[in-house]
Write a protein that holds these residues in place. Sequence first.
Motif, mmCIF file in Angstrom:
data_model
loop_
_atom_site.group_PDB
_atom_site.id
_atom_site.type_symbol
_atom_site.label_atom_id
_atom_site.label_comp_id
_atom_site.label_asym_id
_atom_site.label_seq_id
_atom_site.Cartn_x
_atom_site.Cartn_y
_atom_site.Cartn_z
ATOM 1 N N ILE A 82 4.615 -9.336 -0.869
ATOM 2 C CA ILE A 82 5.085 -7.953 -1.000
ATOM 3 C C ILE A 82 6.046 -7.854 -2.181
ATOM 4 O O ILE A 82 7.073 -8.526 -2.203
ATOM 5 N N LEU A 83 5.706 -7.043 -3.165
ATOM 6 C CA LEU A 83 6.576 -6.842 -4.339
ATOM 7 C C LEU A 83 7.506 -5.663 -4.117
ATOM 8 O O LEU A 83 8.624 -5.627 -4.596
ATOM 9 N N LYS A 84 6.974 -4.645 -3.410
ATOM 10 C CA LYS A 84 7.801 -3.490 -3.063
ATOM 11 C C LYS A 84 7.432 -3.086 -1.650
ATOM 12 O O LYS A 84 6.260 -2.857 -1.362
ATOM 13 N N ASP A 85 8.444 -3.014 -0.803
ATOM 14 C CA ASP A 85 8.178 -2.639 0.586
ATOM 15 C C ASP A 85 8.440 -1.138 0.768
ATOM 16 O O ASP A 85 8.946 -0.472 -0.142
ATOM 17 N N LEU A 86 8.075 -0.625 1.940
ATOM 18 C CA LEU A 86 8.325 0.785 2.248
ATOM 19 C C LEU A 86 9.826 1.053 2.258
ATOM 20 O O LEU A 86 10.619 0.159 2.571
ATOM 21 N N ASP A 87 10.206 2.290 1.938
ATOM 22 C CA ASP A 87 11.625 2.644 1.938
ATOM 23 C C ASP A 87 12.141 2.885 3.351
ATOM 24 O O ASP A 87 13.324 2.762 3.611
ATOM 25 N N ALA A 88 11.222 3.289 4.252
ATOM 26 C CA ALA A 88 11.663 3.708 5.583
ATOM 27 C C ALA A 88 10.880 2.978 6.667
ATOM 28 O O ALA A 88 9.759 2.521 6.425
ATOM 29 N N PRO A 89 11.453 2.894 7.871
ATOM 30 C CA PRO A 89 10.710 2.288 8.984
ATOM 31 C C PRO A 89 9.537 3.183 9.397
ATOM 32 O O PRO A 89 9.591 4.401 9.203
ATOM 33 N N ILE A 90 8.504 2.590 9.973
ATOM 34 C CA ILE A 90 7.328 3.376 10.381
ATOM 35 C C ILE A 90 7.133 3.362 11.895
ATOM 36 O O ILE A 90 6.121 3.837 12.389
ATOM 37 N N GLU A 91 8.102 2.837 12.603
ATOM 38 C CA GLU A 91 8.004 2.783 14.058
ATOM 39 C C GLU A 91 7.773 4.176 14.626
ATOM 40 O O GLU A 91 8.474 5.133 14.276
ATOM 41 N N GLY A 92 6.746 4.296 15.449
ATOM 42 C CA GLY A 92 6.445 5.572 16.098
ATOM 43 C C GLY A 92 5.747 6.597 15.202
ATOM 44 O O GLY A 92 5.480 7.710 15.635
ATOM 45 N N ARG A 93 5.457 6.226 13.960
ATOM 46 C CA ARG A 93 4.836 7.185 13.029
ATOM 47 C C ARG A 93 3.314 7.018 13.018
ATOM 48 O O ARG A 93 2.788 5.957 13.349
ATOM 49 N N ASP A 94 2.627 8.092 12.618
ATOM 50 C CA ASP A 94 1.171 8.034 12.437
ATOM 51 C C ASP A 94 0.889 7.668 10.977
ATOM 52 O O ASP A 94 0.995 8.518 10.094
ATOM 53 N N VAL A 95 0.566 6.401 10.790
ATOM 54 C CA VAL A 95 0.486 5.854 9.429
ATOM 55 C C VAL A 95 -0.965 5.759 8.957
ATOM 56 O O VAL A 95 -1.844 5.306 9.684
ATOM 57 N N LEU A 96 -1.171 6.215 7.732
ATOM 58 C CA LEU A 96 -2.493 6.091 7.105
ATOM 59 C C LEU A 96 -2.312 5.346 5.778
ATOM 60 O O LEU A 96 -1.644 5.838 4.868
ATOM 61 N N ILE A 97 -2.893 4.152 5.709
ATOM 62 C CA ILE A 97 -2.844 3.373 4.463
ATOM 63 C C ILE A 97 -3.901 3.933 3.516
ATOM 64 O O ILE A 97 -5.059 4.096 3.903
ATOM 65 N N VAL A 98 -3.508 4.220 2.298
ATOM 66 C CA VAL A 98 -4.460 4.733 1.306
ATOM 67 C C VAL A 98 -4.664 3.667 0.231
ATOM 68 O O VAL A 98 -3.719 3.264 -0.443
ATOM 69 N N GLU A 99 -5.903 3.210 0.129
ATOM 70 C CA GLU A 99 -6.249 2.131 -0.807
ATOM 71 C C GLU A 99 -7.278 2.630 -1.817
ATOM 72 O O GLU A 99 -8.090 3.504 -1.504
ATOM 73 N N ASP A 100 -7.253 2.039 -2.995
ATOM 74 C CA ASP A 100 -8.260 2.383 -3.998
ATOM 75 C C ASP A 100 -9.603 1.758 -3.636
ATOM 76 O O ASP A 100 -10.628 2.432 -3.604
ATOM 77 N N ILE A 101 -9.590 0.455 -3.361
ATOM 78 C CA ILE A 101 -10.853 -0.239 -3.124
ATOM 79 C C ILE A 101 -10.652 -1.404 -2.160
ATOM 80 O O ILE A 101 -9.620 -2.071 -2.201
ATOM 81 N N VAL A 102 -11.617 -1.586 -1.277
ATOM 82 C CA VAL A 102 -11.603 -2.753 -0.401
ATOM 83 C C VAL A 102 -12.757 -3.644 -0.841
ATOM 84 O O VAL A 102 -13.915 -3.249 -0.829
ATOM 85 N N ASP A 103 -12.381 -4.836 -1.255
ATOM 86 C CA ASP A 103 -13.332 -5.773 -1.839
ATOM 87 C C ASP A 103 -13.580 -6.880 -0.801
ATOM 88 O O ASP A 103 -14.352 -6.692 0.128
ATOM 89 N N SER A 104 -12.874 -7.991 -0.890
ATOM 90 C CA SER A 104 -13.012 -9.018 0.155
ATOM 91 C C SER A 104 -12.400 -8.520 1.467
ATOM 92 O O SER A 104 -12.775 -8.960 2.545
ATOM 93 N N GLY A 105 -11.420 -7.624 1.363
ATOM 94 C CA GLY A 105 -10.722 -7.125 2.547
ATOM 95 C C GLY A 105 -9.480 -7.934 2.884
ATOM 96 O O GLY A 105 -8.740 -7.609 3.810
#
Length: 177
Positions: A82-105
């Motif tokens: 991890i080079l840069k982590d999230l600024d805020a905690p995500i506990e209890g949040r509805d999180v959607l990861i947005v990626e450009d491309i999934v290759d090997s996964g």
Amino acid sequence: MRDAAIGKILVQRDDLAHRVRELGERISADYDGKELFLVGVLKGAVFFLSDLMRHVEVPCQVDFMAVASYGSSTDSSGVVRILKDLDAPIEGRDVLIVEDIVDSGLTLSYLLRTLRARDPASLEVCALLTKPERRKVELPIRYVGFEIPNRFAIGYGLDHAERYRNLPYVAALSEGV
Ligand code: IMP
Ligand code: MG
């Protein structure tokens, strides 16, 4: 842009715009009544994420992570830092990861494990592109823009050695570059 490295167009500009709108509408319907926490993976997903967000009609926040995957320029190893982590905690949040491309996964699999450990209320993935032939790990990807063949893709955020992110379409990198 004229450049010998820009090969066959894999996804045209209009098709990108159309599909991004569709994804935004589906996400808006699926998260109706909730507040969405979008996590963009730097740098490639920035372009897709900013277009997608403008079609999301539920309240949302956005944050970014930067990860480095050890490996060659075209193959990730699954060892992710991890080079840069999230600024805020995500506990209890509805999180959607947005990626450009999934290759090997492998990168996404690491991200899912890391973020799941932080106890979000839900955790899903929206990837603009996927190369199913290259997959090494099975992953639950809820929203996919396009399946593309096993070619190295550039444009609309995707780079080769940090170039070509600004192309308004997705193309294959020419052989021999
Ligand atoms: P994975 O871990 O093999 O799924 O690859 C993860 C990352 O490698 C993606 O998030 C991209 O940043 C990069 N990547 C994989 N395939 C391509 C490609 O065809 N063009 C540009 N970047 C790619
Ligand atoms: Mg990426």
